[in-house]
Design a protein around this motif. Structure first.
Motif, short mmCIF file in Angstrom:
data_model
loop_
_atom_site.label_atom_id
_atom_site.label_comp_id
_atom_site.label_asym_id
_atom_site.label_seq_id
_atom_site.Cartn_x
_atom_site.Cartn_y
_atom_site.Cartn_z
N THR A 149 0.83 -1.22 0.00
CA THR A 149 0.00 0.00 0.00
C THR A 149 0.86 1.27 0.00
N GLN A 150 1.97 1.24 0.72
CA GLN A 150 2.82 2.44 0.74
C GLN A 150 3.43 2.70 -0.65
N HIS A 151 3.83 1.62 -1.32
CA HIS A 151 4.38 1.79 -2.68
C HIS A 151 3.33 2.36 -3.63
N LEU A 152 2.09 1.96 -3.43
CA LEU A 152 1.03 2.46 -4.31
C LEU A 152 0.70 3.91 -4.05
N GLU A 153 0.77 4.31 -2.78
CA GLU A 153 0.59 5.74 -2.48
C GLU A 153 1.68 6.54 -3.18
N LEU A 154 2.89 6.00 -3.14
CA LEU A 154 3.99 6.68 -3.81
C LEU A 154 3.75 6.76 -5.32
N ALA A 155 3.24 5.69 -5.90
CA ALA A 155 2.96 5.71 -7.35
C ALA A 155 1.96 6.82 -7.68
N ARG A 156 0.96 6.98 -6.81
CA ARG A 156 0.00 8.07 -7.05
C ARG A 156 0.67 9.44 -6.89
N ASP A 157 1.54 9.57 -5.88
CA ASP A 157 2.24 10.84 -5.69
C ASP A 157 3.11 11.18 -6.91
N ILE A 158 3.78 10.16 -7.44
CA ILE A 158 4.64 10.39 -8.62
C ILE A 158 3.77 10.80 -9.81
N ALA A 159 2.65 10.09 -10.00
CA ALA A 159 1.75 10.40 -11.13
C ALA A 159 1.24 11.84 -11.01
N GLN A 160 0.87 12.21 -9.80
CA GLN A 160 0.32 13.54 -9.58
C GLN A 160 1.37 14.62 -9.86
N ARG A 161 2.57 14.34 -9.39
CA ARG A 161 3.64 15.32 -9.59
C ARG A 161 3.96 15.47 -11.08
N PHE A 162 4.00 14.33 -11.77
CA PHE A 162 4.26 14.39 -13.21
C PHE A 162 3.14 15.16 -13.91
N ASN A 163 1.90 14.83 -13.58
CA ASN A 163 0.76 15.49 -14.22
C ASN A 163 0.77 17.00 -13.97
N SER A 164 1.16 17.39 -12.76
CA SER A 164 1.12 18.83 -12.50
C SER A 164 2.29 19.55 -13.14
N LEU A 165 3.42 18.85 -13.32
CA LEU A 165 4.57 19.49 -13.99
C LEU A 165 4.40 19.54 -15.51
N TYR A 166 3.85 18.46 -16.08
CA TYR A 166 3.89 18.32 -17.54
C TYR A 166 2.51 18.20 -18.20
#
Ligand code: AMP
Ligand code: TRP
Length: 329
Positions: A149-166
Protein backbone atom coordinates in the motif's frame (compact mmCIF):
# COMPACT_ATOMS: atom_id res chain seq x y z
CA UNK A 1 -14.08 -0.01 -22.66
CA UNK A 2 -13.13 -1.95 -19.52
CA UNK A 3 -10.91 -0.27 -16.93
CA UNK A 4 -7.41 -1.69 -16.74
CA UNK A 5 -5.97 -3.81 -13.94
CA UNK A 6 -2.25 -4.30 -13.49
CA UNK A 7 -0.29 -6.15 -10.87
CA UNK A 8 3.12 -7.75 -10.48
CA UNK A 9 4.96 -10.47 -8.63
CA UNK A 10 8.69 -11.11 -8.32
CA UNK A 11 10.13 -14.37 -9.68
CA UNK A 12 12.11 -15.06 -6.51
CA UNK A 13 11.73 -17.97 -4.11
CA UNK A 14 8.51 -19.89 -4.63
CA UNK A 15 5.10 -18.28 -4.33
CA UNK A 16 3.43 -19.04 -0.99
CA UNK A 17 -0.06 -18.91 0.45
CA UNK A 18 0.51 -15.28 1.49
CA UNK A 19 1.07 -14.33 -2.17
CA UNK A 20 -1.93 -16.40 -3.13
CA UNK A 21 -4.37 -15.01 -0.57
CA UNK A 22 -3.01 -11.45 -0.63
CA UNK A 23 -2.85 -11.08 -4.38
CA UNK A 24 -2.94 -13.98 -6.84
CA UNK A 25 -6.38 -15.29 -5.92
CA UNK A 26 -7.78 -11.82 -6.49
CA UNK A 27 -5.98 -11.52 -9.83
CA UNK A 28 -7.81 -14.58 -11.09
CA UNK A 29 -11.10 -13.52 -9.55
CA UNK A 30 -11.33 -10.02 -11.01
CA UNK A 31 -9.62 -10.68 -14.35
CA UNK A 32 -12.80 -10.86 -16.44
CA UNK A 33 -14.17 -7.58 -15.08
CA UNK A 34 -11.17 -5.63 -16.37
CA UNK A 35 -8.65 -5.39 -19.13
CA UNK A 36 -6.05 -7.30 -17.12
CA UNK A 37 -2.27 -7.29 -17.32
CA UNK A 38 -0.21 -9.39 -14.92
CA UNK A 39 3.50 -8.93 -14.83
CA UNK A 40 6.40 -11.09 -13.68
CA UNK A 41 8.74 -8.41 -12.42
CA UNK A 42 12.23 -9.77 -12.99
CA UNK A 43 13.76 -6.28 -12.99
CA UNK A 44 12.50 -5.89 -9.42
CA UNK A 45 13.96 -9.28 -8.49
CA UNK A 46 17.51 -8.17 -9.41
CA UNK A 47 17.44 -5.33 -6.87
CA UNK A 48 19.00 -8.05 -4.72
CA UNK A 49 21.46 -10.52 -6.27
CA UNK A 50 19.85 -13.52 -7.99
CA UNK A 51 21.73 -16.49 -9.43
CA UNK A 52 21.21 -16.02 -13.19
CA UNK A 53 20.28 -19.61 -14.06
CA UNK A 54 17.86 -19.80 -11.14
CA UNK A 55 16.19 -16.51 -12.01
CA UNK A 56 15.79 -17.58 -15.63
CA UNK A 57 14.11 -20.84 -14.58
CA UNK A 58 11.90 -19.17 -11.97
CA UNK A 59 10.37 -16.78 -14.50
CA UNK A 60 8.77 -19.58 -16.51
CA UNK A 61 7.88 -21.55 -13.38
CA UNK A 62 6.07 -18.54 -11.96
CA UNK A 63 4.26 -18.00 -15.26
CA UNK A 64 3.15 -21.65 -15.12
CA UNK A 65 1.96 -21.16 -11.56
CA UNK A 66 -0.04 -18.05 -12.49
CA UNK A 67 -1.75 -20.03 -15.24
CA UNK A 68 -2.40 -22.87 -12.77
CA UNK A 69 -4.10 -20.57 -10.27
CA UNK A 70 -6.46 -19.50 -13.04
CA UNK A 71 -5.01 -16.57 -14.96
CA UNK A 72 -6.66 -17.12 -18.32
CA UNK A 73 -4.34 -16.21 -21.20
CA UNK A 74 -7.28 -15.78 -23.57
CA UNK A 75 -8.45 -12.99 -21.33
CA UNK A 76 -5.44 -11.56 -19.47
CA UNK A 77 -2.02 -10.59 -20.74
CA UNK A 78 0.74 -12.36 -18.85
CA UNK A 79 4.04 -10.57 -19.39
CA UNK A 80 7.64 -10.55 -18.25
CA UNK A 81 8.71 -7.06 -17.29
CA UNK A 82 12.18 -7.19 -18.90
CA UNK A 83 10.63 -8.20 -22.24
CA UNK A 84 9.00 -4.76 -22.50
CA UNK A 85 11.80 -2.15 -22.57
CA UNK A 86 9.35 0.69 -21.86
CA UNK A 87 9.14 -0.30 -18.16
CA UNK A 88 12.76 0.68 -17.60
CA UNK A 89 12.50 3.62 -19.99
CA UNK A 90 9.53 5.15 -18.18
CA UNK A 91 11.13 4.41 -14.81
CA UNK A 92 14.00 6.76 -15.72
CA UNK A 93 11.64 9.58 -16.64
CA UNK A 94 9.72 9.10 -13.39
CA UNK A 95 12.97 8.96 -11.41
CA UNK A 96 13.60 12.52 -12.57
CA UNK A 97 10.39 13.80 -10.96
CA UNK A 98 10.78 11.82 -7.72
CA UNK A 99 12.36 13.42 -4.64
CA UNK A 100 14.90 11.10 -2.98
CA UNK A 101 13.26 11.83 0.39
CA UNK A 102 10.08 10.09 -0.76
CA UNK A 103 12.08 6.94 -1.51
CA UNK A 104 14.12 6.97 1.69
CA UNK A 105 10.89 6.93 3.68
CA UNK A 106 9.69 3.62 2.20
CA UNK A 107 9.51 0.95 4.91
CA UNK A 108 10.45 -1.88 2.53
CA UNK A 109 13.59 0.04 1.51
CA UNK A 110 14.50 0.64 5.13
CA UNK A 111 14.03 -3.04 5.98
CA UNK A 112 15.82 -4.44 2.91
CA UNK A 113 18.72 -2.01 3.04
CA UNK A 114 19.46 -3.00 6.64
CA UNK A 115 20.19 -6.57 5.60
CA UNK A 116 22.59 -5.63 2.76
CA UNK A 117 26.29 -4.90 3.03
CA UNK A 118 26.16 -2.42 0.20
CA UNK A 119 22.86 -0.86 -0.71
CA UNK A 120 22.31 -1.02 -4.45
CA UNK A 121 20.72 2.05 -6.01
CA UNK A 122 18.09 -0.31 -7.44
CA UNK A 123 16.77 -0.96 -3.96
CA UNK A 124 16.05 2.74 -3.55
CA UNK A 125 14.61 3.03 -7.07
CA UNK A 126 12.44 -0.07 -6.65
CA UNK A 127 9.14 1.79 -6.06
CA UNK A 128 9.78 4.13 -9.00
CA UNK A 129 10.05 1.10 -11.28
CA UNK A 130 6.85 -0.22 -9.73
CA UNK A 131 5.14 3.13 -10.42
CA UNK A 132 6.36 2.83 -14.01
CA UNK A 133 4.84 -0.68 -14.32
CA UNK A 134 1.47 0.69 -13.29
CA UNK A 135 1.48 4.07 -15.05
CA UNK A 136 2.85 2.62 -18.29
CA UNK A 137 -0.48 0.86 -18.84
CA UNK A 138 -2.67 3.62 -17.36
CA UNK A 139 -3.96 1.06 -14.85
CA UNK A 140 -6.97 2.10 -12.77
CA UNK A 141 -6.88 -0.81 -10.30
CA UNK A 142 -3.90 -2.55 -8.68
CA UNK A 143 -4.69 -5.71 -6.69
CA UNK A 144 -1.96 -6.31 -4.09
CA UNK A 145 -1.37 -7.44 -0.52
CA UNK A 146 -1.24 -4.98 2.33
CA UNK A 147 2.58 -4.66 2.25
CA UNK A 148 2.36 -2.78 -1.08
CA UNK A 149 0.00 0.00 0.00
CA UNK A 150 2.82 2.44 0.74
CA UNK A 151 4.38 1.79 -2.68
CA UNK A 152 1.03 2.46 -4.31
CA UNK A 153 0.59 5.74 -2.48
CA UNK A 154 3.99 6.68 -3.81
CA UNK A 155 2.96 5.71 -7.35
CA UNK A 156 0.00 8.07 -7.05
CA UNK A 157 2.24 10.84 -5.69
CA UNK A 158 4.64 10.39 -8.62
CA UNK A 159 1.75 10.40 -11.13
CA UNK A 160 0.32 13.54 -9.58
CA UNK A 161 3.64 15.32 -9.59
CA UNK A 162 4.26 14.39 -13.21
CA UNK A 163 0.76 15.49 -14.22
CA UNK A 164 1.12 18.83 -12.50
CA UNK A 165 4.57 19.49 -13.99
CA UNK A 166 3.89 18.32 -17.54
CA UNK A 167 0.10 18.18 -17.97
CA UNK A 168 -2.44 15.35 -17.50
CA UNK A 169 -0.67 12.21 -18.65
CA UNK A 170 -1.33 9.40 -16.19
CA UNK A 171 -4.43 7.68 -14.80
CA UNK A 172 -4.51 7.61 -10.97
CA UNK A 173 -4.27 3.96 -9.87
CA UNK A 174 -6.40 2.71 -6.94
CA UNK A 175 -5.23 0.06 -4.49
CA UNK A 176 -7.36 -3.10 -4.34
CA UNK A 177 -6.88 -5.20 -1.19
CA UNK A 178 -8.61 -8.49 -0.35
CA UNK A 179 -11.03 -8.34 2.60
CA UNK A 180 -9.43 -11.39 4.26
CA UNK A 181 -5.80 -12.46 3.83
CA UNK A 182 -4.24 -9.10 2.88
CA UNK A 183 -1.41 -9.84 5.31
CA UNK A 184 -0.59 -13.46 6.08
CA UNK A 185 2.01 -13.90 8.79
CA UNK A 186 4.82 -16.47 9.08
CA UNK A 187 3.71 -19.76 10.65
CA UNK A 188 6.85 -19.93 12.78
CA UNK A 189 6.73 -16.27 13.80
CA UNK A 190 3.33 -14.56 13.55
CA UNK A 191 4.92 -11.15 14.14
CA UNK A 192 6.62 -11.31 10.72
CA UNK A 193 4.77 -11.33 7.41
CA UNK A 194 5.08 -14.54 5.41
CA UNK A 195 7.89 -13.86 2.98
CA UNK A 196 9.69 -15.68 0.17
CA UNK A 197 13.04 -14.57 1.47
CA UNK A 198 12.63 -16.20 4.90
CA UNK A 199 14.36 -19.56 4.75
CA UNK A 200 13.09 -21.25 7.95
CA UNK A 201 11.49 -24.63 7.12
CA UNK A 202 8.34 -23.89 9.09
CA UNK A 203 7.87 -20.30 7.91
CA UNK A 204 5.84 -20.40 4.71
CA UNK A 205 3.59 -22.84 2.89
CA UNK A 206 4.71 -22.84 -0.74
CA UNK A 207 2.07 -23.42 -3.40
CA UNK A 208 4.24 -26.35 -4.51
CA UNK A 209 4.59 -28.04 -1.10
CA UNK A 210 3.33 -31.64 -1.08
CA UNK A 211 0.22 -32.15 1.12
CA UNK A 212 2.24 -33.98 3.80
CA UNK A 213 4.60 -31.01 4.13
CA UNK A 214 1.70 -28.56 4.29
CA UNK A 215 0.09 -30.54 7.11
CA UNK A 216 3.35 -30.78 9.01
CA UNK A 217 4.08 -27.05 8.77
CA UNK A 218 0.59 -26.05 9.89
CA UNK A 219 0.54 -28.56 12.77
CA UNK A 220 3.79 -26.99 14.01
CA UNK A 221 2.63 -23.37 13.67
CA UNK A 222 3.26 -21.09 16.63
CA UNK A 223 0.14 -20.42 18.71
CA UNK A 224 -0.07 -19.11 22.27
CA UNK A 225 -0.47 -20.39 25.82
CA UNK A 226 -4.27 -20.70 25.66
CA UNK A 227 -5.51 -24.30 25.30
CA UNK A 228 -8.26 -23.48 22.83
CA UNK A 229 -9.61 -20.74 20.55
CA UNK A 230 -10.78 -17.68 22.47
CA UNK A 231 -11.54 -14.66 20.27
CA UNK A 232 -11.08 -12.22 23.19
CA UNK A 233 -7.56 -13.24 24.17
CA UNK A 234 -6.07 -15.01 21.14
CA UNK A 235 -2.58 -14.11 19.98
CA UNK A 236 -1.32 -13.30 16.48
CA UNK A 237 -0.55 -16.95 15.62
CA UNK A 238 -4.10 -18.19 16.17
CA UNK A 239 -5.54 -15.12 14.44
CA UNK A 240 -3.31 -15.89 11.45
CA UNK A 241 -4.47 -19.53 11.28
CA UNK A 242 -8.08 -18.39 11.39
CA UNK A 243 -7.44 -15.84 8.63
CA UNK A 244 -5.84 -18.56 6.47
CA UNK A 245 -8.83 -20.83 7.03
CA UNK A 246 -11.32 -18.11 6.28
CA UNK A 247 -9.58 -16.92 3.14
CA UNK A 248 -9.31 -20.46 1.76
CA UNK A 249 -12.80 -21.58 2.74
CA UNK A 250 -14.67 -18.37 1.99
CA UNK A 251 -16.54 -18.65 5.30
CA UNK A 252 -17.99 -15.49 6.90
CA UNK A 253 -16.61 -13.96 10.13
CA UNK A 254 -19.68 -15.13 12.08
CA UNK A 255 -19.57 -18.73 10.87
CA UNK A 256 -15.84 -18.99 11.45
CA UNK A 257 -16.13 -17.59 14.95
CA UNK A 258 -19.05 -19.81 15.88
CA UNK A 259 -17.34 -22.91 14.49
CA UNK A 260 -13.91 -22.43 16.05
CA UNK A 261 -14.66 -20.82 19.41
CA UNK A 262 -13.54 -23.22 22.14
CA UNK A 263 -11.82 -25.61 19.69
CA UNK A 264 -8.49 -27.03 20.83
CA UNK A 265 -5.49 -25.89 18.79
CA UNK A 266 -4.71 -29.39 17.50
CA UNK A 267 -8.15 -29.64 15.93
CA UNK A 268 -8.05 -26.08 14.64
CA UNK A 269 -4.75 -26.81 12.89
CA UNK A 270 -6.06 -30.01 11.32
CA UNK A 271 -8.98 -28.15 9.82
CA UNK A 272 -6.80 -25.30 8.60
CA UNK A 273 -4.40 -27.79 6.99
CA UNK A 274 -7.25 -29.61 5.21
CA UNK A 275 -8.68 -26.33 3.87
CA UNK A 276 -5.25 -25.37 2.50
CA UNK A 277 -4.58 -28.80 0.96
CA UNK A 278 -8.03 -28.91 -0.65
CA UNK A 279 -7.42 -25.56 -2.36
CA UNK A 280 -3.81 -26.17 -3.37
CA UNK A 281 -3.96 -29.74 -4.70
CA UNK A 282 -5.94 -28.87 -7.86
CA UNK A 283 -3.59 -25.94 -8.49
CA UNK A 284 -0.62 -28.32 -8.29
CA UNK A 285 -2.23 -30.76 -10.70
CA UNK A 286 -2.84 -27.99 -13.23
CA UNK A 287 0.72 -26.74 -12.72
CA UNK A 288 2.19 -30.17 -13.53
CA UNK A 289 0.12 -30.40 -16.72
CA UNK A 290 1.04 -26.88 -17.84
CA UNK A 291 4.75 -27.42 -17.27
CA UNK A 292 4.63 -30.75 -19.14
CA UNK A 293 3.49 -29.03 -22.34
CA UNK A 294 6.64 -27.99 -24.19
CA UNK A 295 6.64 -24.38 -25.34
CA UNK A 296 3.23 -23.52 -23.90
CA UNK A 297 4.36 -21.04 -21.26
CA UNK A 298 6.82 -19.37 -23.65
CA UNK A 299 4.03 -18.90 -26.18
CA UNK A 300 1.71 -17.36 -23.57
CA UNK A 301 4.45 -14.90 -22.57
CA UNK A 302 5.18 -14.02 -26.21
CA UNK A 303 1.48 -13.36 -26.85
CA UNK A 304 1.28 -11.23 -23.71
CA UNK A 305 4.25 -9.11 -24.78
CA UNK A 306 2.79 -8.63 -28.23
CA UNK A 307 -0.52 -7.51 -26.78
CA UNK A 308 0.81 -4.93 -24.32
CA UNK A 309 3.60 -3.45 -26.45
CA UNK A 310 1.38 -0.94 -28.32
CA UNK A 311 0.00 0.36 -25.00
CA UNK A 312 3.52 0.74 -23.59
CA UNK A 313 4.73 2.51 -26.75
CA UNK A 314 1.77 4.84 -26.69
CA UNK A 315 2.37 5.94 -23.08
CA UNK A 316 6.10 6.43 -23.54
CA UNK A 317 5.39 8.48 -26.67
CA UNK A 318 3.03 10.71 -24.69
CA UNK A 319 5.52 11.11 -21.87
CA UNK A 320 8.33 12.01 -24.25
CA UNK A 321 6.23 14.62 -25.99
CA UNK A 322 5.01 16.01 -22.65
CA UNK A 323 8.58 16.38 -21.39
CA UNK A 324 10.02 17.76 -24.64
CA UNK A 325 12.22 14.73 -25.30
CA UNK A 326 13.10 13.87 -28.87
CA UNK A 327 10.57 11.93 -30.88
CA UNK A 328 10.64 11.49 -34.63
CA UNK A 329 7.00 12.51 -35.10
P1 AMP B 1 6.14 -10.44 -3.95
O1 AMP B 1 6.32 -11.86 -3.60
O2 AMP B 1 6.82 -9.52 -2.98
O3 AMP B 1 6.44 -10.12 -5.36
O4 AMP B 1 4.59 -10.15 -3.75
C1 AMP B 1 3.59 -10.46 -4.70
C2 AMP B 1 2.23 -10.10 -4.15
O5 AMP B 1 1.93 -10.88 -2.99
C3 AMP B 1 2.10 -8.63 -3.71
O6 AMP B 1 0.83 -8.14 -4.08
C4 AMP B 1 2.21 -8.70 -2.20
O7 AMP B 1 1.51 -7.65 -1.56
C5 AMP B 1 1.56 -10.04 -1.91
N1 AMP B 1 2.08 -10.62 -0.66
C6 AMP B 1 3.38 -10.95 -0.41
N2 AMP B 1 3.52 -11.47 0.83
C7 AMP B 1 2.27 -11.46 1.38
C8 AMP B 1 1.74 -11.88 2.66
N3 AMP B 1 2.52 -12.40 3.59
N4 AMP B 1 0.41 -11.73 2.87
C9 AMP B 1 -0.40 -11.21 1.90
N5 AMP B 1 0.04 -10.80 0.70
C10 AMP B 1 1.36 -10.92 0.42
N1 TRP C 1 6.61 -4.66 -5.51
C1 TRP C 1 5.64 -5.69 -5.68
C2 TRP C 1 5.88 -6.79 -4.64
O1 TRP C 1 6.97 -7.10 -4.28
C3 TRP C 1 5.69 -6.31 -7.05
C4 TRP C 1 5.33 -5.31 -8.12
C5 TRP C 1 6.18 -4.78 -9.06
C6 TRP C 1 4.06 -4.78 -8.39
N2 TRP C 1 5.51 -3.96 -9.89
C7 TRP C 1 4.21 -3.91 -9.52
C8 TRP C 1 2.81 -4.93 -7.80
C9 TRP C 1 3.15 -3.21 -10.04
C10 TRP C 1 1.74 -4.20 -8.34
C11 TRP C 1 1.91 -3.35 -9.45
O2 TRP C 1 4.96 -7.37 -4.20
Amino acid sequence: MKARVLSGIQPTGSPHIGNYLGALKNWAKIQYDYDSIYCIVDLHAITVYQKPEELRAKIEELAGMLLAIGIDPRNSALVVQSAIPQHAELAWMLTCVTPVGWLERMTQYKAKSQSQETIGDGLLQYPVLMAADILLYQAAIVPVGDDQTQHLELARDIAQRFNSLYGETFTMPATHLPTVGARIMGLDDPEKKMSKSETGAGHAVSLLDPPAAIRKKIMRATTDSNPAVDYETMGAGVRNLLAIFQAFSGWSDENTRAHFTGMRYGDLKKQVAEAVVAAIEPIQERYQKIMAEPGFVAQVLANGAERVTPIAQDTVGKVKRAMGLYTAS
